[in-house]
Motif scaffolding. Structure first.
Motif, PDB file in Angstrom:
ATOM      1  N   VAL A 265      -9.483  -1.454   6.508  1.00 53.40           N
ATOM      2  CA  VAL A 265      -8.881  -0.702   7.526  1.00 53.40           C
ATOM      3  C   VAL A 265      -9.785   0.437   7.851  1.00 53.40           C
ATOM      4  CG1 VAL A 265      -6.988   0.887   8.332  1.00 53.40           C
ATOM      5  CG2 VAL A 265      -6.423  -1.125   6.827  1.00 53.40           C
ATOM      6  N   GLU A 266     -10.115   0.806   9.071  1.00 56.72           N
ATOM      7  CA  GLU A 266     -11.020   1.636   9.624  1.00 56.72           C
ATOM      8  C   GLU A 266     -10.331   2.851  10.209  1.00 56.72           C
ATOM      9  OE1 GLU A 266     -14.840  -0.766  10.919  1.00 56.72           O
ATOM     10  OE2 GLU A 266     -13.303  -0.604  12.356  1.00 56.72           O
ATOM     11  N   PHE A 267     -10.654   4.230   9.734  1.00 55.56           N
ATOM     12  CA  PHE A 267      -9.921   5.386  10.100  1.00 55.56           C
ATOM     13  C   PHE A 267     -10.926   6.128  11.010  1.00 55.56           C
ATOM     14  CE2 PHE A 267      -7.884   4.083   6.250  1.00 55.56           C
ATOM     15  CZ  PHE A 267      -6.433   4.060   6.677  1.00 55.56           C
TER      16      PHE A 267
ATOM     17  N   HIS B 170     -13.228   9.288  12.294  1.00 55.56           N
ATOM     18  CA  HIS B 170     -14.030  10.089  11.160  1.00 55.56           C
ATOM     19  C   HIS B 170     -13.506  11.798  11.689  1.00 55.56           C
ATOM     20  CE1 HIS B 170     -17.315  12.209   9.514  1.00 55.56           C
ATOM     21  NE2 HIS B 170     -17.463  12.733  10.708  1.00 55.56           N
TER      22      HIS B 170
ATOM     23  N   ARG C  35      -8.498   1.376   2.689  1.00 60.47           N
ATOM     24  CA  ARG C  35      -9.738   1.583   3.117  1.00 60.47           C
ATOM     25  C   ARG C  35     -10.545   0.339   2.166  1.00 60.47           C
ATOM     26  NH1 ARG C  35     -12.287   5.494   5.678  1.00 60.47           N
ATOM     27  NH2 ARG C  35     -11.374   7.456   6.180  1.00 60.47           N
ATOM     28  N   LYS C  36     -10.057   0.260   1.087  1.00 64.88           N
ATOM     29  CA  LYS C  36     -10.708  -0.835   0.204  1.00 64.88           C
ATOM     30  C   LYS C  36     -10.631  -2.504   0.971  1.00 64.88           C
ATOM     31  CE  LYS C  36      -9.504   1.220  -4.290  1.00 64.88           C
ATOM     32  NZ  LYS C  36      -8.606   0.973  -5.527  1.00 64.88           N
ATOM     33  N   ARG C  37      -9.345  -2.453   1.798  1.00 66.16           N
ATOM     34  CA  ARG C  37      -9.041  -3.699   2.242  1.00 66.16           C
ATOM     35  C   ARG C  37      -9.543  -3.641   3.776  1.00 66.16           C
ATOM     36  NH1 ARG C  37      -2.946  -4.480   0.392  1.00 66.16           N
ATOM     37  NH2 ARG C  37      -2.958  -3.796  -1.688  1.00 66.16           N
TER      38      ARG C  37
ATOM     39  N   VAL D 237      -4.124   5.301   1.565  1.00 58.84           N
ATOM     40  CA  VAL D 237      -5.335   5.346   2.591  1.00 58.84           C
ATOM     41  C   VAL D 237      -6.311   4.833   1.600  1.00 58.84           C
ATOM     42  CG1 VAL D 237      -7.007   6.922   3.607  1.00 58.84           C
ATOM     43  CG2 VAL D 237      -4.537   7.382   3.959  1.00 58.84           C
ATOM     44  N   SER D 238      -6.388   5.226   0.317  1.00 56.05           N
ATOM     45  CA  SER D 238      -7.709   4.756  -0.668  1.00 56.05           C
ATOM     46  C   SER D 238      -7.404   3.268  -0.825  1.00 56.05           C
ATOM     47  CB  SER D 238      -7.326   5.032  -1.975  1.00 56.05           C
ATOM     48  OG  SER D 238      -7.619   6.346  -2.088  1.00 56.05           O
TER      49      SER D 238
ATOM     50  N   THR E 225       0.831  -1.105   0.055  1.00 59.20           N
ATOM     51  CA  THR E 225       0.087   0.146  -0.044  1.00 59.20           C
ATOM     52  C   THR E 225       0.915   1.179  -0.135  1.00 59.20           C
ATOM     53  OG1 THR E 225      -0.056  -0.070   2.540  1.00 59.20           O
ATOM     54  CG2 THR E 225      -1.942  -1.056   1.313  1.00 59.20           C
TER      55      THR E 225
ATOM     56  N   THR F 136      -5.774   5.521  12.114  1.00 61.77           N
ATOM     57  CA  THR F 136      -6.615   4.433  12.120  1.00 61.77           C
ATOM     58  C   THR F 136      -7.403   4.402  13.350  1.00 61.77           C
ATOM     59  OG1 THR F 136      -5.051   2.686  13.303  1.00 61.77           O
ATOM     60  CG2 THR F 136      -5.006   3.070  10.589  1.00 61.77           C
TER      61      THR F 136
ATOM     62  N   LEU G 296     -11.495  11.199   1.776  1.00 58.72           N
ATOM     63  CA  LEU G 296     -10.805  10.183   2.708  1.00 58.72           C
ATOM     64  C   LEU G 296     -10.346  10.294   4.000  1.00 58.72           C
ATOM     65  CD1 LEU G 296      -8.004   9.457  -0.148  1.00 58.72           C
ATOM     66  CD2 LEU G 296      -9.998   7.822   0.365  1.00 58.72           C
TER      67      LEU G 296
END
Length: 383
Positions: free
Chosen positions: A292-294, A296, A288-290, A284-285, A182, A339, A322
């Protein structure tokens, strides 16, 4: 040791700060970070899938190790070691029982592990590992170690005469499952959380025992919201490759994230690992697809951010989508995102950071970051 309060006073010379570090302990970089985890095989799958780490090495029953299994992952210059006990009487279980999954070892690459041990122990460090020479057909590695805050330790790794995949006792880990990386490059800094009144003690430890200088300090006026606050001192070695912010709680109306961490980790420990990328939007894109929670970030943050940081190369709308934050100092700007905790206990998390000249740590984002963390604490009932 000079103390500098707030990045608003960022009119100092980094060269001067680095020169204050006493290089009796030359550090070449971070060698590896070892986490003790409940199930290393499953944790390795998570870090490969979600963060894009690649299989590197393995030690366990198949390599003659009877009490533990360790999976080594690599991405860029970052090496993670995930270790789990194989027997009920393993001392690793004491660490897991108390802390849950977390960082045990922050290993530092040195030219001479014997000297590193003698220098630090001679200055008051508590020994963890006497200098030990390990051999295999690929050469030799010398390791030694000292205790630091909580149950965290530093291992000094001398690998000048080693050509193997990782360390003696490990074999190459070939895997058919190899998701792409990544874009993570290296460890930017690692943050230690300590208890009330302990920040100055551990900042002094890094200064006196390891020759670090205080790069910058933040007090509860710099890092606070209506409800909670913390204080922090960022310690750096002489070449700036190793940076350890040390955080402690500060008095607020409610419980801060540092108190929450210390409560659930049941003591001081490594709160987060900041990993650098050259393209945070891509990183980060992908993450997120995989899955991983970030954290807000409130949408209103982006209404005024450019007024504060000025012109940037990135598309602000994409950063907002993002949840990537921006801050600027006199050297340039940085982009960062955090994260959510990667464990069920609200303890260890990761920061993704891209530096575009900036040498600071995102002071302008602290309030928004704290408010995001407080929202998470509210949901957990720990604020």
């Amino acid at each position: 040791m000079e103390t500098l309060t707030g990045i608003s006073n960022y009119n100092y010379s980094l060269e001067k700060i680095f020169s204050e570090a006493d290089d009796f302990l030359p550090l070449l970089g971070t060698d590896y970070v070892e986490l003790y985890v409940g199930n290393a095989k499953q944790a390795a799958h998570f870090y490969k899938t979600a963060f894009g780490f690649q299989s590197l090495a393995y030690a366990g029953l198949e390599t003659g190790v009877r009490d533990r299994a360790s999976y080594v992952l690599q991405q860029g210059k970052i090496r993670l070691v995930l270790t789990t006990p194989l027997t009920s009487d393993s001392p690793l279980n004491d660490h897991l029982r108390r802390h849950g999954d977390g960082v045990k070892v922050i290993a530092l690459w040195v030219p001479d592990a014997h000297d590193a041990f003698e220098q630090t122990v001679g200055r008051g460090a508590r020994p963890f590992l006497e200098p030990t020479i390990e051999y295999d057909e690929n050469g030799r590695v010398v390791r030694s170690g000292i205790h630091t805050y909580g149950d965290t330790v530093h291992i000094f790794v001398e690998r000048n005469d080693y050509r193997g995949v990782f360390l003696p006792g490990y074999e190459k880990w070939d895997s058919e499952y190899n998701p792409g990386d990544t874009g993570l490059k290296y460890i930017d800094h690692m943050v230690g959380n300590v208890d009330w009144g302990q920040m100055d003690h551990w900042a002094k430890f890094y200064h006196d025992v390891m020759g670090f200088a205080n790069l910058i300090s933040f007090d509860d006026k710099d890092i606070s919201t209506k409800y909670s606050a913390l204080m922090s001192k960022v310690m750096t070695n002489g070449n700036g490759r190793i940076k350890f912010p040390i955080n402690e709680p500060a008095t607020g109306l409610k419980k801060s994230q540092i108190e929450e961490y210390v409560d659930f980790y049941e003591g001081p420990g490594c709160q987060h690992i900041a990993v650098a990328t050259d393209d945070i939007v891509f990183t980060v894109s992908e993450m997120r697809k995989r899955g991983v929670e970030f954290l807000h970030v409130p949408g209103t943050y982006y209404d005024t951010v450019l007024d504060r940081v000025g012109e940037i190369d990135e598309d602000l709308r994409r950063l907002k989508d993002l949840g990537i934050m921006v801050d600027r100092d006199e050297e340039g700007y940085l982009l960062q995102i955090f994260t959510r905790p990667v464990e069920d206990r609200p303890t260890l998390f990761f920061e993704i950071i891209q530096r575009k000249g900036a040498k600071s740590f995102g002071k302008g984002n602290f309030k928004a970051l704290f408010e995001s963390i407080e929202d998470e604490q509210r949901r957990r009932g720990t604020l």
